[in-house]
Enzyme design. Structure first.
Site, PDB file in Angstrom:
ATOM      1  N   GLU A  97       0.827  -1.201   0.000  1.00 32.50           N
ATOM      2  CA  GLU A  97       0.000   0.000   0.000  1.00 32.50           C
ATOM      3  C   GLU A  97       0.860   1.250   0.000  1.00 32.50           C
ATOM      4  OE1 GLU A  97      -3.564  -1.664   2.886  1.00 32.50           O
ATOM      5  OE2 GLU A  97      -2.403   0.061   3.466  1.00 32.50           O
ATOM      6  N   CYS A 110       2.585   8.542   1.999  1.00 31.20           N
ATOM      7  CA  CYS A 110       2.864   7.612   3.090  1.00 31.20           C
ATOM      8  C   CYS A 110       3.400   6.337   2.454  1.00 31.20           C
ATOM      9  CB  CYS A 110       1.584   7.354   3.878  1.00 31.20           C
ATOM     10  SG  CYS A 110       1.823   6.241   5.249  1.00 31.20           S
ATOM     11  N   CYS A 117       5.025  -6.901   7.901  1.00 35.82           N
ATOM     12  CA  CYS A 117       5.907  -6.391   8.957  1.00 35.82           C
ATOM     13  C   CYS A 117       6.067  -7.477  10.021  1.00 35.82           C
ATOM     14  CB  CYS A 117       5.298  -5.142   9.591  1.00 35.82           C
ATOM     15  SG  CYS A 117       6.356  -4.352  10.825  1.00 35.82           S
ATOM     16  N   CYS A 121       2.860  -5.375  16.255  1.00 35.17           N
ATOM     17  CA  CYS A 121       2.227  -4.494  17.236  1.00 35.17           C
ATOM     18  C   CYS A 121       0.730  -4.825  17.267  1.00 35.17           C
ATOM     19  CB  CYS A 121       2.447  -3.027  16.860  1.00 35.17           C
ATOM     20  SG  CYS A 121       4.197  -2.617  16.729  1.00 35.17           S
ATOM     21  N   CYS A 124      -2.001  -2.923  15.121  1.00 33.69           N
ATOM     22  CA  CYS A 124      -1.656  -2.591  13.729  1.00 33.69           C
ATOM     23  C   CYS A 124      -2.102  -3.700  12.778  1.00 33.69           C
ATOM     24  CB  CYS A 124      -0.150  -2.383  13.616  1.00 33.69           C
ATOM     25  SG  CYS A 124       0.408  -2.068  11.928  1.00 33.69           S
ATOM     26  N   CYS A 342      -4.511   3.137   7.915  1.00 31.74           N
ATOM     27  CA  CYS A 342      -3.332   2.247   7.988  1.00 31.74           C
ATOM     28  C   CYS A 342      -3.601   0.764   7.787  1.00 31.74           C
ATOM     29  CB  CYS A 342      -2.660   2.347   9.354  1.00 31.74           C
ATOM     30  SG  CYS A 342      -2.306   3.983   9.878  1.00 31.74           S
TER      31      CYS A 342
HETATM   32  N1  SAH Z   1       6.771   0.561  11.794  1.00 31.21           N
HETATM   33  C1  SAH Z   1       6.819   1.982  11.916  1.00 31.21           C
HETATM   34  C2  SAH Z   1       6.063   2.720  10.833  1.00 31.21           C
HETATM   35  C3  SAH Z   1       4.712   2.223  10.412  1.00 31.21           C
HETATM   36  S1  SAH Z   1       3.260   2.647  11.275  1.00 31.21           S
HETATM   37  C4  SAH Z   1       6.319   2.412  13.280  1.00 31.21           C
HETATM   38  O1  SAH Z   1       5.778   1.597  13.989  1.00 31.21           O
HETATM   39  O2  SAH Z   1       6.535   3.564  13.651  1.00 31.21           O
HETATM   40  C5  SAH Z   1       3.121   4.374  11.419  1.00 31.21           C
HETATM   41  C6  SAH Z   1       2.367   4.767  12.675  1.00 31.21           C
HETATM   42  O3  SAH Z   1       0.998   4.352  12.614  1.00 31.21           O
HETATM   43  C7  SAH Z   1       2.967   4.135  13.921  1.00 31.21           C
HETATM   44  O4  SAH Z   1       3.093   5.083  14.938  1.00 31.21           O
HETATM   45  C8  SAH Z   1       1.936   3.087  14.255  1.00 31.21           C
HETATM   46  O5  SAH Z   1       1.960   2.750  15.608  1.00 31.21           O
HETATM   47  C9  SAH Z   1       0.635   3.750  13.848  1.00 31.21           C
HETATM   48  N2  SAH Z   1      -0.479   2.815  13.723  1.00 31.21           N
HETATM   49  C10 SAH Z   1      -0.457   1.488  13.409  1.00 31.21           C
HETATM   50  N3  SAH Z   1      -1.679   0.948  13.440  1.00 31.21           N
HETATM   51  C11 SAH Z   1      -2.531   1.944  13.790  1.00 31.21           C
HETATM   52  C12 SAH Z   1      -3.945   2.010  13.992  1.00 31.21           C
HETATM   53  N4  SAH Z   1      -4.720   0.952  13.851  1.00 31.21           N
HETATM   54  N5  SAH Z   1      -4.458   3.206  14.345  1.00 31.21           N
HETATM   55  C13 SAH Z   1      -3.671   4.290  14.479  1.00 31.21           C
HETATM   56  N6  SAH Z   1      -2.335   4.292  14.286  1.00 31.21           N
HETATM   57  C14 SAH Z   1      -1.763   3.130  13.952  1.00 31.21           C
END
Ligand code: SAH
Length: 353
Positions: A97, A110, A117, A121, A124, A342
């Site tokens: 994406e 973005c 990944c 987390c 995510c 995201c």
């Molecule tokens: N791996 C990197 C970059 C990708 S995510 C990182 O973790 O920083 C970019 C941002 O979006 C990160 O801060 C992540 O925690 C956030 N993010 C991921 N899933 C999300 C969700 N469901 N709602 C809001 N933010 C989210």
């Protein structure tokens, strides 16, 4: 396999042309076709002799390797606010994406650094499927060109906040930044790299950034998400191997080494990490730190029970930080109306087939 032409500098493209038995200026023409005109296919380069182009095409057919290396657009979604999400396919059939987020004075892309990944987390969507592989340079550069084409507008900003953990693909991320600045004439100050933290990666990033980019001017954003190690581990399993104190120490060193202030991202999950006391703890943690906190209200994903906090709770959290002199902003969610926040388009699309 030779590397694709997309991502190469003008000097490298000139050397390529010469190695092909052509004058060096063909390399300069190629540079303009790749980066200014966004050529997808060698056959489109109408300045070049037809016989040479045909020879190159024959080689592409023989090796199965297109020389330029553009991705193909599989699907596009445009939200009411203009946010444009593209699903792009690699040569080996993976999908990633990329998102164009427009406003009056900027177009932010973005960008994804990996397909999937490995960080997993909990909140995510991307992390639910694990890692397929890291992206190559041409695949990262392509995303900015693809958004430019789709939106017919020049991107001004890049954030490495798409799929993947950029610091597991540091070399490609730095080289892509070099291409954005050198070949696409973007300003390094308009680029942000977001990381959830990978042990040992920040010292290396500071050093390699200096070597690849010269002066470091891009912004480093660190996804913190919790004011203490225990909660952070519960949300980010990989944090177990990288204690919060160590991460913050590395951020301090990074800021010192690069003379750039580090910013912190903090996802807000209702009832989990959005209490005023947690904002106070966060402020204590960041005391004396030249930093900026970006609050991200959670965008709901299917598998998890987390909830998005109310605007009142978000504001309360923000106020606590402000009162303690912490610079803070709240990220506005864009493109939510099309389920395109995201990590969600790839899955929505996969589910619809
Ligand atoms: N791996 C990197 C970059 C990708 S995510 C990182 O973790 O920083 C970019 C941002 O979006 C990160 O801060 C992540 O925690 C956030 N993010 C991921 N899933 C999300 C969700 N469901 N709602 C809001 N933010 C989210």
């Amino acid at each position: 396999m030779t590397s694709p032409l997309l991502g190469q500098s003008q000097a490298a493209l000139e050397a390529w042309a010469v190695a092909e038995g052509q004058p060096a200026f063909r390399g300069r023409q190629l540079h303009a076709w790749l980066y200014r005109r966004g050529a997808h296919d060698i056959a489109a380069i109408s300045d070049w002799p037809l016989s040479w182009r045909e020879g190159l095409r024959a080689r592409e057919a023989e090796t199965g390797q297109p020389l330029i290396g553009r991705l193909t657009e599989v699907h596009r979604r445009v939200a009411a606010d203009g946010t444009t999400k593209l699903l792009l396919a690699t040569r080996d059939g993976l999908q990633l994406e990329t998102v164009g987020i427009p406003s009056a004075d900027r177009l932010t892309v973005c960008v994804s650094s990996q397909v999937g990944c490995p960080m997993a987390c909990r909140f995510c969507a991307t992390g639910k499927e694990g890692l397929a592989r890291s992206l190559a340079l041409h695949e990262v550069v392509d995303q900015v060109l693809s958004v430019r084409e789709a939106m017919e507008r020049r991107p001004s900003h890049v954030v490495f906040m798409g799929m993947g953990e950029p610091l597991l693909n540091t070399e490609v991320v730095l080289e892509a930044m070099a291409v954005f600045c050198r070949d696409l004439e973007m300003a390094q100050r308009q680029i942000t790299v977001s990381t959830v933290g990978v042990s040992g990666a920040l010292p290396r990033l500071a050093e390699r950034a200096r070597q690849v980019l010269g002066r470091t001017q891009f912004t480093l954003a660190v996804s913190l998400h919790a004011p203490d190690q225990r909660l952070r581990e519960a949300l980010i399993p990989t944090a177990r191997g990288y204690p919060l104190e160590e991460l913050l120490e590395d951020c301090r060193d990074y800021a010192w080494e690069t003379s750039r202030r580090v910013s912190f991202e903090y996802i807000l999950l209702a009832g989990v990490n959005d209490a005023p006391a947690q904002a106070e703890a966060l402020a204590r943690l960041l005391r004396g730190f030249q930093s900026h906190v970006n609050l991200i209200p959670y965008n709901p994903i299917e598998e998890e029970e987390f909830e998005r906090p109310s605007p009142r709770a978000v504001n309360r959290f923000r106020q606590v930080l402000l009162e303690r002199s912490i610079a803070v902003s709240v990220r506005a969610s864009r493109g939510l109306d099309q389920d395109a926040a995201c990590g969600q388009l790839r899955r929505a699309f996969a589910g619809s087939r």
